[in-house]
Design an enzyme around this catalytic site. Structure first.
Site, PDB file in Angstrom:
ATOM      1  N   CYS A  34       0.829  -1.198   0.000  1.00  0.00           N
ATOM      2  CA  CYS A  34       0.000   0.000   0.000  1.00  0.00           C
ATOM      3  C   CYS A  34       0.867   1.252   0.000  1.00  0.00           C
ATOM      4  O   CYS A  34       2.089   1.187  -0.029  1.00  0.00           O
ATOM      5  CB  CYS A  34      -0.898   0.006   1.242  1.00  0.00           C
ATOM      6  N   ASP A  44      -3.454  -9.393   7.778  1.00  0.00           N
ATOM      7  CA  ASP A  44      -2.259  -9.272   8.617  1.00  0.00           C
ATOM      8  C   ASP A  44      -2.204  -7.898   9.279  1.00  0.00           C
ATOM      9  O   ASP A  44      -1.506  -7.712  10.276  1.00  0.00           O
ATOM     10  CB  ASP A  44      -0.988  -9.549   7.810  1.00  0.00           C
ATOM     11  N   SER A 100      10.737 -12.022  -6.453  1.00  0.00           N
ATOM     12  CA  SER A 100      11.996 -11.634  -7.096  1.00  0.00           C
ATOM     13  C   SER A 100      13.171 -12.290  -6.380  1.00  0.00           C
ATOM     14  O   SER A 100      13.144 -12.506  -5.171  1.00  0.00           O
ATOM     15  CB  SER A 100      12.155 -10.105  -7.053  1.00  0.00           C
ATOM     16  N   GLY A 101      14.229 -12.572  -7.142  1.00  0.00           N
ATOM     17  CA  GLY A 101      15.450 -13.133  -6.572  1.00  0.00           C
ATOM     18  C   GLY A 101      16.396 -12.094  -6.006  1.00  0.00           C
ATOM     19  O   GLY A 101      17.550 -12.408  -5.699  1.00  0.00           O
TER      20      GLY A 101
END
Length: 648
Positions: A2, A99, A368-369
């Site tokens: 957000c 969460d 993503s790595g």
């Protein structure tokens, strides 16, 4: 994921908060919320833009207010299910499944003591109606951004710097030290901010402001301490089960109520994550990029696409291929605006275009790595700095002779670039230097004298300050392992300052959340418990991660030559951008203001055009800095990218 914003005892706080929040609309197109309450003799206003990922219902809306606490939160808690179960066992009753609510109740129960227990990426502001206190918090590793600005007893904060600039009603003062730092690194270190009045809340820290204006700061997590603890674990012979830790992190990062996809370059890091993700989520989508054939050939770029296809076929992944043939003249000012600060890494364009394509296909979340190279010594600079120690044992006359030969070799002709020559020249530029200086020189843009020759002579003292800051941060540890000293330096500077920054801004510009399973507190702890000789073994970087990956990936993927998540800069600079480079060098705002020296820039252009040296990355950053500076000093930061483009 957000966008968050707010004001505390700030003049016209409600209007300013509305303006802040509206500026962040791209970070959260799924909803908007506001909250207001008295705070001392003023008011607090919290704003929120929502990108709905977990609990898509109204019970996950923000700012979330419950029993005297108000929370505006940007991020994801991957251990929220475990925390929820613990809190429920203690009697907490939850209204929804977000969460956000877990974080709010964890704060109510434990206060700042909850922070070391959080596993995820986050930045948030939480207000206590009973005490009138506002607390700002940023995650352990600086994955999520949080900017703030103080005036008198008031404070304003936001997820992006452009929002703060928009809130003041006029341009902020550019911090020239930050610009000098950006020239050195091609990004602004997390310890600095491009505007004097603003600052970044440091990773792993919190700030509390009280109704009487007093401010208290605290640190709940520090990489330096984690690295020291890892060293002791390694000395005791304790070796982490890296394969299990990375798999568990990847599994947790798949937590979502919307589809999740992955970046898949065909390199080790993204291939490993994609394979693990496919194990837990069969048929997962992945996105990969390729370049125009003529650009890739000119740049002598490796064919990463064929490796990505092999991984996708082997693990049943739905692969989407995107050809990067961007109109860089249009994208340059757009990306400069979105990146907030001057960042000269064209990988930001790749990320933006991939995320835009994914978003059009209905994907909101990508893995993503990012981070594996920094933590496990996977960059060429790590091996090069080790090789430099051996090089220094060669007799000096031989070194001088070799340097002279390499110096005369061209880095490119009119038809193609010579990658190996560029690497050799780069290596010899730092191979004779002391450790900290060599490490800095191996990944920054200029040496001390080159930087002094480029900037206004009045900034000479600032140059020294910037170089000293690097030395202070790099040397702030008691590790006896050279490889882990480099990894710690990268995790404290390179990772939050560049890679996590451009990933956040580029992905959020496309209203997409990018998660980074390697940049996880448990993975980081494990990484620093691995001695350097298991990270670089022989000439093999990331050796320990490669060992772990062989449990699921074929060796041809694990041990292939390192790929690049970059762009064919030399091709762009010699073709698409050549007229713009000439204009900026001869009549740009930076040159006309005296900040940069025209003769130094012209010399770089001439040497690059002649193929003597590769200055494509330097000149790309000068372009990004030029556009950023035009926007930053034009008055309206919200429309800075359009203003800059119209005046180009």
């Amino acid at each position: 994921m957000c966008g968050i914003a707010g004001t505390y005892r700030w003049p016209d706080g409600k209007v300013v908060t509305d303006r802040l929040t509206d500026t962040l609309a791209h970070r959260g197109p799924d909803g908007a919320g506001r909250y207001s309450h008295p705070a001392g003799d003023g008011e607090v206003h919290l704003g929120h833009r929502r990108l709905a990922i977990i609990d898509l219902s109204g019970t996950g809306a923000q700012p979330m207010v419950s029993d005297g606490l108000a929370l505006t939160y940007n991020g994801e808690l991957y251990n929220a299910p475990e925390l929820r179960a613990e809190l429920a066992a203690a009697g907490v009753r939850f209204r929804g499944t977000s969460d956000t609510e877990v974080l709010l109740e964890a704060w109510r129960r434990w206060g700042t003591d909850c922070l070391p227990r959080l596993r995820g990426m986050f930045a948030f502001g939480i207000f206590d109606e009973r005490t009138g206190e506002l607390v700002l918090v940023r995650d352990q590793l600086g994955i999520k951004p949080l900017f703030l600005m103080r005036r008198g007893e008031g404070l304003v904060f936001a997820s992006e710097l452009k929002a703060l600039a928009a809130a003041t009603g006029g341009p902020l003062e550019v911090d020239q030290a930050a610009l000098v730092a950006s020239l050195l690194y091609y990004w602004v270190p997390d310890s600095r901010c491009a505007f004097r009045e603003a600052e970044k809340l440091p990773p792993g820290s919190w700030l509390r402001i009280r109704p009487d204006g007093r401010v208290e700061r605290g640190r709940y997590w520090h990489l330096k301490d984690v690295a020291a603890e890892g060293r002791e674990r390694a000395r005791s012979g304790e070796q982490p089960d890296l394969a299990a830790i990375v798999e568990e992190s990847t599994r947790q990062h798949l937590l979502s109520d919307v589809p999740v996809a992955t970046f898949l370059s065909g390199g080790l890091d993204s291939s490993y994550l994609t394979a693990l993700a496919a194990r837990h989520q069969p048929g997962i989508s992945a996105y990969t990029i390729g370049f125009r054939a003529e650009d890739a050939k000119f740049e002598a770029m490796p064919d990463d696409l064929r490796y990505a296809r092999r991984v996708a076929e082997r693990f049943g992944v739905d692969l989407h291929e995107i050809e990067i043939a961007p109109n860089v003249l249009d994208l340059l000012p757009e990306m400069t605006y979105h990146l907030d600060e001057p960042i000269g890494d064209p990988a930001a364009i790749n990320t933006f275009l991939i995320c835009s394509a994914a978003r059009e296909a209905g994907v909101k979340v990508m893995l993503s790595g990012m981070g594996a190279d920094e933590l496990f010594a996977g960059y060429r600079k790590h091996l090069a700095n080790l090789l430099a120690l051996r090089y220094q044992r060669i007799p000096r006359p031989l070194r001088r002779g070799l340097s002279g030969v390499v110096d005369r070799l061209p880095v490119a002709t009119s038809r193609r670039g010579y990658r190996s020559v560029r690497f050799a020249k780069r290596f010899l530029s730092f191979a004779d230097l002391p450790e900290e200086t060599a490490f800095r020189r191996s990944y920054t843009m200029y040496d001390r004298n080159e930087l002094l020759a480029l900037v206004d002579p009045d900034l000479a003292g600032t140059v020294e300050d910037v170089l000293t800051e690097h030395a202070d941060i790099y040397q702030d540890n008691d590790l006896d392992d050279f490889v882990n000293r480099m990894c710690l330096g990268d995790a404290r500077m390179f990772l939050p300052g560049l890679n996590l920054t451009y990933t956040d801004r580029s992905s959020m510009a496309a209203s997409t959340e990018v998660r980074v399973p390697y940049v996880d507190v448990e993975v980081v702890k494990a990484a620093f418990a691995v001695p350097g000789n298991r990270k670089i073994a022989g000439r093999q970087g990331k050796a320990v991660l490669k060992e772990a990956a062989t449990s699921i990936l074929p060796r041809e993927i694990v041990y292939r030559p390192k790929g690049l998540f970059s762009a064919p800069l030399r091709a762009w600079m010699s073709r698409d951008l050549a007229p713009l480079v000439r204009e900026v060098v001869h009549d740009g705002v930076l040159v006309n203001s005296g900040l940069l020296r025209r003769d130094a820039l012209a010399r770089m252009v001439a040497e690059d055009a002649a193929g003597q040296r590769d200055f494509s990355k330097h000149l790309w950053h000068v372009l990004t800095l030029e556009y950023w500076y035009r926007g930053a000093t034009s008055g309206s930061r919200q429309n800075a990218h359009l203003t800059a483009w119209k005046t180009a």
